[in-house]
Design a protein around this motif. Structure first.
Motif, PDB file in Angstrom:
ATOM      1  N   VAL A  42     -10.801   5.277  -7.514  1.00  0.00           N
ATOM      2  CA  VAL A  42     -10.660   6.717  -7.295  1.00  0.00           C
ATOM      3  C   VAL A  42     -10.416   7.413  -8.636  1.00  0.00           C
ATOM      4  O   VAL A  42     -10.977   8.472  -8.921  1.00  0.00           O
ATOM      5  N   PHE A  43      -9.616   6.784  -9.473  1.00  0.00           N
ATOM      6  CA  PHE A  43      -9.322   7.351 -10.787  1.00  0.00           C
ATOM      7  C   PHE A  43     -10.606   7.455 -11.629  1.00  0.00           C
ATOM      8  O   PHE A  43     -10.884   8.476 -12.256  1.00  0.00           O
ATOM      9  N   MET A  45      -5.725  13.611 -21.113  1.00  0.00           N
ATOM     10  CA  MET A  45      -4.974  13.338 -19.884  1.00  0.00           C
ATOM     11  C   MET A  45      -5.507  12.055 -19.241  1.00  0.00           C
ATOM     12  O   MET A  45      -4.746  11.147 -18.901  1.00  0.00           O
ATOM     13  N   LEU A  85       0.829  -1.208   0.000  1.00  0.00           N
ATOM     14  CA  LEU A  85       0.000   0.000   0.000  1.00  0.00           C
ATOM     15  C   LEU A  85       0.862   1.256   0.000  1.00  0.00           C
ATOM     16  O   LEU A  85       0.550   2.243  -0.654  1.00  0.00           O
ATOM     17  N   LEU A  90      -4.604   8.380  -1.313  1.00  0.00           N
ATOM     18  CA  LEU A  90      -4.593   7.020  -0.771  1.00  0.00           C
ATOM     19  C   LEU A  90      -3.462   6.799   0.223  1.00  0.00           C
ATOM     20  O   LEU A  90      -3.368   5.742   0.843  1.00  0.00           O
ATOM     21  N   VAL A 118      -7.303   2.184  -6.149  1.00  0.00           N
ATOM     22  CA  VAL A 118      -6.663   3.255  -6.911  1.00  0.00           C
ATOM     23  C   VAL A 118      -7.457   3.530  -8.185  1.00  0.00           C
ATOM     24  O   VAL A 118      -7.781   4.678  -8.507  1.00  0.00           O
ATOM     25  N   ILE A 144      -4.899  12.079  -6.806  1.00  0.00           N
ATOM     26  CA  ILE A 144      -5.471  10.731  -6.742  1.00  0.00           C
ATOM     27  C   ILE A 144      -4.599   9.804  -5.904  1.00  0.00           C
ATOM     28  O   ILE A 144      -5.064   9.152  -4.967  1.00  0.00           O
ATOM     29  N   PHE A 145      -3.309   9.765  -6.217  1.00  0.00           N
ATOM     30  CA  PHE A 145      -2.462   8.789  -5.522  1.00  0.00           C
ATOM     31  C   PHE A 145      -2.201   9.190  -4.079  1.00  0.00           C
ATOM     32  O   PHE A 145      -2.211   8.358  -3.175  1.00  0.00           O
ATOM     33  N   THR A 184     -12.769  10.196 -10.333  1.00  0.00           N
ATOM     34  CA  THR A 184     -12.248  11.507 -10.720  1.00  0.00           C
ATOM     35  C   THR A 184     -12.573  11.799 -12.182  1.00  0.00           C
ATOM     36  O   THR A 184     -12.909  12.924 -12.534  1.00  0.00           O
ATOM     37  N   TRP A 199      -3.836  16.020 -11.157  1.00  0.00           N
ATOM     38  CA  TRP A 199      -4.711  14.845 -11.070  1.00  0.00           C
ATOM     39  C   TRP A 199      -3.969  13.673 -10.453  1.00  0.00           C
ATOM     40  O   TRP A 199      -4.451  13.037  -9.524  1.00  0.00           O
ATOM     41  N   TRP A 200      -2.821  13.380 -11.021  1.00  0.00           N
ATOM     42  CA  TRP A 200      -2.044  12.226 -10.528  1.00  0.00           C
ATOM     43  C   TRP A 200      -1.722  12.401  -9.043  1.00  0.00           C
ATOM     44  O   TRP A 200      -1.911  11.490  -8.244  1.00  0.00           O
ATOM     45  N   ILE A 259       3.852   7.539  -6.815  1.00  0.00           N
ATOM     46  CA  ILE A 259       3.267   8.552  -7.705  1.00  0.00           C
ATOM     47  C   ILE A 259       2.654   9.673  -6.874  1.00  0.00           C
ATOM     48  O   ILE A 259       2.491  10.795  -7.348  1.00  0.00           O
ATOM     49  N   ALA A 277      -6.307  -3.117  -3.075  1.00  0.00           N
ATOM     50  CA  ALA A 277      -5.594  -1.838  -3.104  1.00  0.00           C
ATOM     51  C   ALA A 277      -5.534  -1.299  -4.530  1.00  0.00           C
ATOM     52  O   ALA A 277      -5.794  -0.117  -4.783  1.00  0.00           O
ATOM     53  N   ILE A 293       2.291   1.618  -3.617  1.00  0.00           N
ATOM     54  CA  ILE A 293       1.254   1.961  -4.599  1.00  0.00           C
ATOM     55  C   ILE A 293       0.874   3.432  -4.474  1.00  0.00           C
ATOM     56  O   ILE A 293       0.756   4.157  -5.455  1.00  0.00           O
TER      57      ILE A 293
END
Lengths: 458, 201
Positions: free
Chosen positions: B40-41, B136, A240, A272, B37, A268-269, B44, A264-265, A247, B33, A243
């Motif tokens: 969530v992506f 994107m 975890l 978490l 991810v 989002i990452f 979004t 955005w990246w 990023i 997990a 992951i």
């Protein structure tokens, strides 16, 4: 102590605590300078005090990590350390280099220090947290490599457990990512971009592996829960962490000149990133609840539970507060960051080191656990320091929210210094909480000298 | 915790099979997990699209839906072969295990080839992650998924090598099931991703 060579950890732990005291003293000076701007000026200007405060933090945590690794690795590998002599030599080199660096910061102006230490050969200085002169940086690399060589050889000749593999992964990552401190592009965007590869990938990446590994080790020792169960948890936490954290670096790339997709990246990452910390909280409590023995060292168990909770609150919750790009648009570089930084560093990395010291030090001094009297004092220090950091964080958070409002959100935004004056009350309260923290630290150190010999448990 | 029920006396009946978790618990944590991810992506994406539906619809038309559909077919077929491999293990049909894993792997390889063709058309047209928000998301989502297909194929490679050494059978399908579960996740993610990004208007 199962292996004689584990004893090399002791000087590392002592040095860590000594530097910790220095960090807190400079923290108090800094806190006062927030409200009395010319306090100790020109002897110790704000920028120097801040540099000493943060650099001492990093160095004492590194001493703690090394000490912890030297203690843990022989026991996990079930063999003596590859070379205890090398470990002691590196201790003195690191201590002297660290001390000289701090003396350099305090004795001469920073620009002079840069000139004296050959910054014009390779420009690496002047960046937050990586202010160390070139010789110190090189020294850190040498010490780190020799240290890694020493413990890696120990693992190679002994038993390879999941816990020591995770620790090695974390420590090798620490060394590799430090190399980016030597890369200093003239383009400010690129400079910041790679600066975070050291800073972020340390504290939100590989250091978490070190934390997880230490926590797993102490939980095995103090709870007697099966290694298989503990290792499974460790794998989950490591996964975890990687992951979300790698990023997740992107959450530092908002509006500093990097492409927009990082918003955005990064959001989002990094959103978490609290999850592995929450995993550690659940892990610590779960293992202690399922314990199969009552370990005499109650203080160490308290630190283990404490780091589980405080790391989640400080790194997880307070990090999440300002990690989303639209929120960070307003909070970037305010006291919100300072609030998060204080609780995260204390909760995750100060506490895990104190946990390791709490578990290992009595054994290094020839007993399974300290006397009841000493442990009671240590637990008092736990609560004093932890409650103090909670209040420091709350006061800084309040200061930060007001700052964001007054300086950035309101219809008539105030200039920086005017906003600072309006939130001075919170800085005063933070300073008093800092005094309580120092008292807690004094109590902590006292616990080492109280009633140790009256009850030999080992 | 999850040293699965290895008791050889347990008959492999359907009732028992449905109650036990196939594969290792750790791989399920990992899968959860990963899916989190992506969830969530996806959320979004939905959020960003809702703010600018017309732009998203406009650029969605530039995507090659036929290649996307072909890739969906490839991944579902790949998953089917992996299911056959697990069933072959449960019936101790050793040659069928490695054969089906290999066929599943080839489906994954086919997916990658199709994806590279699709990417080269897009990148050749000068499209990048900075072109607009739709691209994107298109590039990010498909690229992350692309990397997961590669990881899934690495896992299938390990399973194939192991199965050639006779590692799997009716009493030891644990590792095979773990890898298969991961491969199904790769497939499942695409089944959400494809309609979401390529088709849904």
């Amino acid at each position: 102590m199962q292996f004689k060579s584990q004893a090399v950890a002791k000087p590392y732990f002592i040095a860590a605590i000594g530097l910790f005291v220095g960090q807190i003293l400079f923290g108090l000076i800094l806190g006062l300078q927030y409200v009395l701007g010319d306090f100790l000026f020109p002897a110790i200007p704000f920028n120097v005090a801040r540099m000493v405060h943060t650099n001492l933090l990093i160095v004492w945590l590194l001493f703690g990590f090394m000490g912890g690794a030297y203690y843990m690795i022989p026991e996990e590998a079930e063999t003596e350390l590859f070379s205890p002599k090398l470990a002691l030599l590196m201790f003195w080199i690191f201590l002297v280099a660290g001390a000289l660096t701090i003396v350099g910061y305090l004795a001469v102006p920073y620009a002079t220090l840069a000139e004296l230490t050959g910054n014009n050969i390779l420009e690496t200085m002047g960046r937050e947290f990586l202010e160390q002169p070139l010789p110190t940086k090189l020294g850190i690399v040498v010490v780190a490599l020799v240290f890694l060589f020493n413990i890696t050889m120990t693992v190679l000749k002994g038993k390879k457990t999941a816990i020591s593999i995770v620790l090695l992964l974390g420590l090798w990552g620490l060394a590799v990512f430090f190399l980016f401190s030597f890369y200093n592009p003239t383009n400010v965007v690129l400079d910041k971009f790679f600066w975070w590869w050291t800073v972020h990938l340390w504290v939100e990446g590989v250091w978490e592996l070190i934390l997880g590994s230490f926590l797993a080790f102490v939980l095995i020792k103090t709870t007697g829960v099966d290694r298989e169960v503990i290792e499974k948890w460790l794998y989950v936490i490591v996964t975890l962490t990687l992951i979300s954290g790698i990023i997740g670096t992107g959450h530092h790339y908002f509006w500093i000149g990097t492409p927009e997709y990082w918003q955005w990246w990064g959001s989002i990452f990094s959103a978490l990133e609290p999850i592995p910390f929450f995993g550690m909280t659940v892990f610590a409590f779960n293992m202690v609840n399922r314990r199969r023995r009552e370990h005499p060292n109650k203080a160490a168990v308290l630190w283990a539970l404490g780091t589980g909770v405080m790391a989640f609150l400080g790194a997880g919750v307070w990090g999440f507060l300002h990690t989303l790009a639209p929120v960070n648009y307003y909070t970037h570089g305010t006291q919100i960051t300072a609030a998060h930084g204080h609780m995260a560093f204390y909760g995750a990395y100060a506490m895990v080191n104190l946990m390791m010291i709490s578990y290992a030090m009595p054994i290094l001094r020839g007993r399974a656990a300290n006397s009841n009297k000493s442990q009671v004092l240590e637990m008092w220090s736990f609560w004093l320091m932890t409650v103090a950091i909670v209040f420091i964080t709350l006061f800084l958070t309040a200061a930060g929210i007001l700052q964001v409002w007054l300086q950035r959100v309101s219809d008539a935004p105030l200039p920086f210094m005017v906003a600072q004056e309006k939130i001075a009350l919170f800085y005063w309260m933070r300073e008093w909480a800092g005094v309580v923290f120092l008292i807690g630290l004094i109590v902590y150190i006292t616990s080492f000298f109280v009633g140790g010999s009256e009850k030999e448990a080992a | 915790m999850t040293t699965m029920m290895n008791s050889p006396s347990t008959p492999p009946t359907e009732a028992v099979a449905s109650r036990r978790l196939p594969g290792d618990l750790a791989i399920w944590f990992f899968i959860l997990a990963e899916m989190l991810v992506f969830a969530v992506f996806f959320a979004t994406y939905a959020f960003a699209r809702a703010k600018n539906v017309e732009m998203f619809n406009l650029y969605q038309q530039t995507l090659d839906r036929n290649l996307g559909a072909l890739n969906t077919f490839l991944l579902i077929t790949g998953s089917w072969f992996v299911v056959l491999a697990v069933q072959a293990a449960h019936h101790d049909n050793r040659p069928a295990i490695s054969r089906n894993i290999l066929l599943g792997w080839l489906c994954g390889g086919g997916f990658l080839v199709v994806k590279v063709i699709e990417y080269s058309a897009k990148f050749g047209a000068g499209i990048s992650m900075s072109t607009n928000t739709f691209y994107m998301f298109y590039i990010s989502l498909t690229f992350f998924h692309f990397m997961h297909v590669i990881l899934g194929m690495v896992i299938l490679t390990v399973l194939w090598l192991q199965s050639r050494n006779g590692a799997y059978g009716s009493h030891n399908a644990h590792g095979l099931e773990s890898g298969a579960a991961y491969w199904h996740m790769v497939d499942l993610l695409w089944i959400v991703l494809f309609p979401l990004v390529y088709v849904m208007r």
